[in-house]
Design a protein around this motif. Structure first.
Motif, PDB file in Angstrom:
ATOM      1  N   GLU A   1       0.832  -1.199   0.000  1.00  0.00           N
ATOM      2  CA  GLU A   1       0.000   0.000   0.000  1.00  0.00           C
ATOM      3  C   GLU A   1       0.874   1.260   0.000  1.00  0.00           C
ATOM      4  OE1 GLU A   1      -4.022   0.349   1.040  1.00  0.00           O
ATOM      5  OE2 GLU A   1      -3.277  -0.586  -0.787  1.00  0.00           O
TER       6      GLU A   1
ATOM      7  N   LEU B   1      -7.279  -1.287   3.363  1.00  0.00           N
ATOM      8  CA  LEU B   1      -7.333  -1.957   4.668  1.00  0.00           C
ATOM      9  C   LEU B   1      -8.762  -2.072   5.180  1.00  0.00           C
ATOM     10  CD1 LEU B   1      -5.192  -2.938   6.796  1.00  0.00           C
ATOM     11  CD2 LEU B   1      -5.540  -0.755   7.934  1.00  0.00           C
ATOM     12  N   ARG B   2      -9.638  -1.149   4.817  1.00  0.00           N
ATOM     13  CA  ARG B   2     -11.001  -1.141   5.346  1.00  0.00           C
ATOM     14  C   ARG B   2     -11.793  -2.374   4.926  1.00  0.00           C
ATOM     15  NH1 ARG B   2     -10.458   4.190   3.535  1.00  0.00           N
ATOM     16  NH2 ARG B   2     -11.656   3.657   1.669  1.00  0.00           N
ATOM     17  N   TRP B   3     -11.562  -2.854   3.734  1.00  0.00           N
ATOM     18  CA  TRP B   3     -12.330  -4.010   3.269  1.00  0.00           C
ATOM     19  C   TRP B   3     -11.498  -5.287   3.190  1.00  0.00           C
ATOM     20  CZ3 TRP B   3     -10.745  -6.648  -1.026  1.00  0.00           C
ATOM     21  CH2 TRP B   3      -9.871  -6.001  -1.918  1.00  0.00           C
ATOM     22  N   TYR B   4     -10.172  -5.153   3.039  1.00  0.00           N
ATOM     23  CA  TYR B   4      -9.346  -6.343   2.836  1.00  0.00           C
ATOM     24  C   TYR B   4      -9.303  -7.232   4.082  1.00  0.00           C
ATOM     25  CZ  TYR B   4      -5.331  -9.171   1.433  1.00  0.00           C
ATOM     26  OH  TYR B   4      -4.506 -10.224   1.113  1.00  0.00           O
TER      27      TYR B   4
ATOM     28  N   TRP C   1      -0.111   3.898  12.864  1.00  0.00           N
ATOM     29  CA  TRP C   1      -1.213   3.637  11.945  1.00  0.00           C
ATOM     30  C   TRP C   1      -1.233   4.694  10.849  1.00  0.00           C
ATOM     31  CZ3 TRP C   1      -3.313  -0.924  12.594  1.00  0.00           C
ATOM     32  CH2 TRP C   1      -3.290  -1.502  13.879  1.00  0.00           C
TER      33      TRP C   1
ATOM     34  N   SER D   1      -4.467   7.341   6.090  1.00  0.00           N
ATOM     35  CA  SER D   1      -5.464   6.797   5.175  1.00  0.00           C
ATOM     36  C   SER D   1      -5.318   5.284   5.139  1.00  0.00           C
ATOM     37  CB  SER D   1      -5.270   7.380   3.773  1.00  0.00           C
ATOM     38  OG  SER D   1      -6.169   6.797   2.868  1.00  0.00           O
ATOM     39  N   THR D   2      -6.395   4.572   5.424  1.00  0.00           N
ATOM     40  CA  THR D   2      -6.320   3.109   5.490  1.00  0.00           C
ATOM     41  C   THR D   2      -6.387   2.459   4.125  1.00  0.00           C
ATOM     42  OG1 THR D   2      -8.712   3.047   5.849  1.00  0.00           O
ATOM     43  CG2 THR D   2      -7.288   3.025   7.799  1.00  0.00           C
TER      44      THR D   2
END
Length: 647
Positions: free
Chosen positions: A75, A185-188, A178, A181-182
């Protein structure tokens, strides 16, 4: 997903765990102990469960771990998206404890491109997650749905523990950084956790669905990779837009500077504009512009410097010549900066870190160089070099044009002065004759006044002498108006006075040629003009009228009147008129019907009307002619009325 930080960012929030800082100071040794302990216990308990099936499943799990880590998605924030934690939990449900631990150990060691201490910690975390999954299933008897939730929680716990291990730094402090911006990561993570939990929970009931589960795993990984690549592309496009905006802004500033240089014909102002604005644009601490004068480089303008001797030549002429002739931008960051700097009026040593030398060359010759000094080390990429090279060429052309224009103005001034003297020279004989008559009359009346005792006769003699002196003064003033070489200065004049002084110079010569001079002078307002130049125009027009009439005699009429917002000055003659073939070019230089150029015995250079045209246009006026062959010519000059403002 393995949450690794590829490159830390100072603006990412960090969660410090003070409690963990009290853990043992050697987490790598603790990780080795945990891994060896779990593997030893598992081998002792499940040694009898080894079979060809478990070996095949373990080998497949090893391959899956290697592929998952090798083809992990990186990422932009630095995290690594890998299906390995989900595969480990699901695989633990398909095989025995010890084969699953051996697979985690072997696959992670072969696939993880990390330092060995970090690799050991990750293997320990994965071993703990696998062991927790097997022990939870063995001890707690729950329905498949509840079992799936437990396994999903263990997968998420594996992610958190790996993040904890990955963020352990060399100062023995535990922290988790952290990303702001994720991204994926939010859905994976939820998808992988749910997928791994469902596969592990429902494996005993539907083992034939394993290929479909692996295919779904690959699709999710491919989707994550595609999204991440798109984000990489978007980030690159954003950077490119920022660079394009920066370059566009820089180009606009350079274009504005080039326009400002082209809009002025003052070379000194041009040099200072170039030096100061370019130094401000590039953030230079100091700068100077060096130009060639008689093959020697002289400092013409400086920025944030005080020269010991302004306009002095540079010391390192040979080095500068080498750089300029090469024609390439040069960055200097060594002791040569001290030698290339001009002699400044300061006792402080030069502390510049970088010197940027921008050669200025046209297609024909070298013009000079722009030098910018920086107090920090800097560089130039290829795009900036191309932009600055193009700009320096434009600047060199602008400077060269200004120099040519300055030289042209000097030549024009010399030409105007020569034309004035030539015009006066054509009437020199008449002027000399007039002075001779004045001096003769003065001498005669002086002797008469000296020889008589009659007071009235003496006064009359003195009056005649005074009038002769006034006449001579008028002639002398007219001559001085033409002969003096000075800066052109516009003042308020009455054209009638200028006409009177000029006609004084020519009327004697015109009488000798049987040319009648007629004056039609009307009252006109004063105008703002250069009296000497207007007198030169009138003298040129009268000279042309005299030459057009020739030796047979005729009439020259000089008229002055007001026409609306203009003053009209005209000179009419009764000569032969302007030939048809030169009428369209009569105001061009060297176009004449006199002298060698016009195949005539009457002297002439073809510059009188050209110079007159330039003078009238410079005054905001207009000059034209009316001519008819065999009848004569009328030259008409219009000058605007420009009254000075009252203070």
């Amino acid at each position: 997903m393995s949450p690794e930080r590829i490159a830390g960012s100072p603006d990412q929030p960090a969660i410090h765990l003070p409690a963990l800082e009290r853990w043992p100071n050697y987490p790598t040794a603790l990780a080795i102990g945990v891994t060896l302990g779990l593997n030893s216990i598992a081998l002792a308990i499940t040694w009898s469960h080894w079979s060809l099936t478990t070996l095949a499943l373990s080998a497949g799990l090893i391959i899956l771990i290697i592929l998952g880590d090798r083809f992990a998605v990186h990422e932009p924030e630095g995290w690594r998206l890998t299906p390995t934690p989900a595969a480990l939990v699901a695989g633990a449900m398909m095989t025995a404890w010890s084969p699953a631990l051996i697979a985690a150990l072997t696959g992670s060691f072969l696939a993880t491109p990390r330092p060995w201490r970090r690799t050991v910690r990750v293997i320990a975390v994965r071993s703990a997650v696998v062991s927790s999954s097997i022990l939870t299933v063995s001890v707690v008897q729950t329905p498949p749905f509840i079992l799936s939730l437990i396994m999903a929680a263990l997968i998420i716990a594996g992610y958190v523990l790996e993040a904890l291990c990955e963020t352990y730094d060399d100062k023995r402090r535990w922290s988790i950084s952290w990303p702001v911006s994720t991204g994926a990561l939010r859905w994976y993570v939820p998808v992988m956790a749910l997928h791994g939990a469902l596969v592990g929970a429902f494996w005993p009931a539907a083992p034939t669905a394993l290929p479909f589960a692996l295919g779904l795993l690959g699709c999710v990984q491919f989707l994550a990779r595609s999204q991440t690549q798109q984000r990489h592309i978007n980030a690159e496009l954003t950077d490119l837009r920022a660079q394009l905006s920066l370059r566009t802004e820089r180009l606009e500033h350079l274009q504005a500077l080039a326009t400002a240089m082209l809009s002025t014909l003052d070379d000194r102002r041009q040099f200072h504009l170039l030096c100061e604005r370019l130094a401000a644009l590039l953030g230079a601490e100091a700068g100077w512009v060096a130009l060639y004068e008689h093959d020697t480089l002289h400092v013409m303008a400086v920025h944030s410097l005080t020269l010991h001797q302004p306009g002095s030549p540079l010391v390192e002429q040979a080095r500068y010549n080498e750089i300029i002739q090469r024609g390439q931008i040069v960055l200097i960051a060594d002791e040569r900066i001290q030698h290339l700097a001009p002699a400044i009026d300061s006792d402080d040593p030069i502390r510049w870190s970088t010197l940027l030398v921008l050669p200025m060359k046209t297609d024909h010759r070298a013009v000079g160089a722009i030098c910018l000094a920086f107090d920090h080390v800097r560089g130039l990429n290829s795009d900036d070099q191309r932009i600055l090279t193009s700009f320096t060429r434009q600047a060199a052309v602008a400077i060269e044009n200004t120099r040519l224009f300055t030289e042209l103005r000097q030549k024009q001034a010399e030409l105007i002065q020569s034309s004035k003297l030539a015009a006066v020279g054509t009437f020199a004989a008449g002027i000399g004759h007039e002075f001779n008559n004045l001096l003769g009359g003065m001498l005669g009346y002086a002797e008469l006044g000296r020889s008589t005792d009659d007071r009235d006769e003496k006064d009359h003699a003195l009056d005649v002498i005074r009038q002769a002196c006034q006449r001579g003064r008028v002639i002398t003033r007219g001559l001085l108006t033409f002969a003096r070489r000075s800066e052109h200065r516009r003042e308020v004049h009455h054209l009638a006075d200028i006409i009177a002084e000029t006609l004084t110079l020519v009327e004697v010569d015109l009488r000798k040629l049987n040319i009648t001079l007629v004056r039609n002078i009307e009252p006109t307002p004063a105008i703002l003009c250069d009296g000497g130049q207007i007198a030169q125009v009138l003298l040129n027009l009268i000279t042309n009228a005299r030459d057009a009439i020739g030796q047979n005699g005729g009439t020259i009429t000089v008229s002055l009147r007001q026409c609306d917002a203009f003053i009209e000055l005209s000179v009419r003659d009764t000569g032969a008129g302007i030939p048809e073939h030169v009428r369209d070019r009569i105001f061009e230089p060297f176009v004449t019907t006199k002298g060698a150029l016009g195949a005539s015995s009457v002297p002439g250079t073809g510059l009188g009307l050209s110079v007159s045209y330039g003078i009238i246009k410079d005054h905001g006026g207009d000059i034209r002619f009316e001519t008819e062959t065999g009848i004569g010519t009328r030259m008409i000059v219009h000058l605007p009325i420009q009254l000075p403002s009252l203070q």
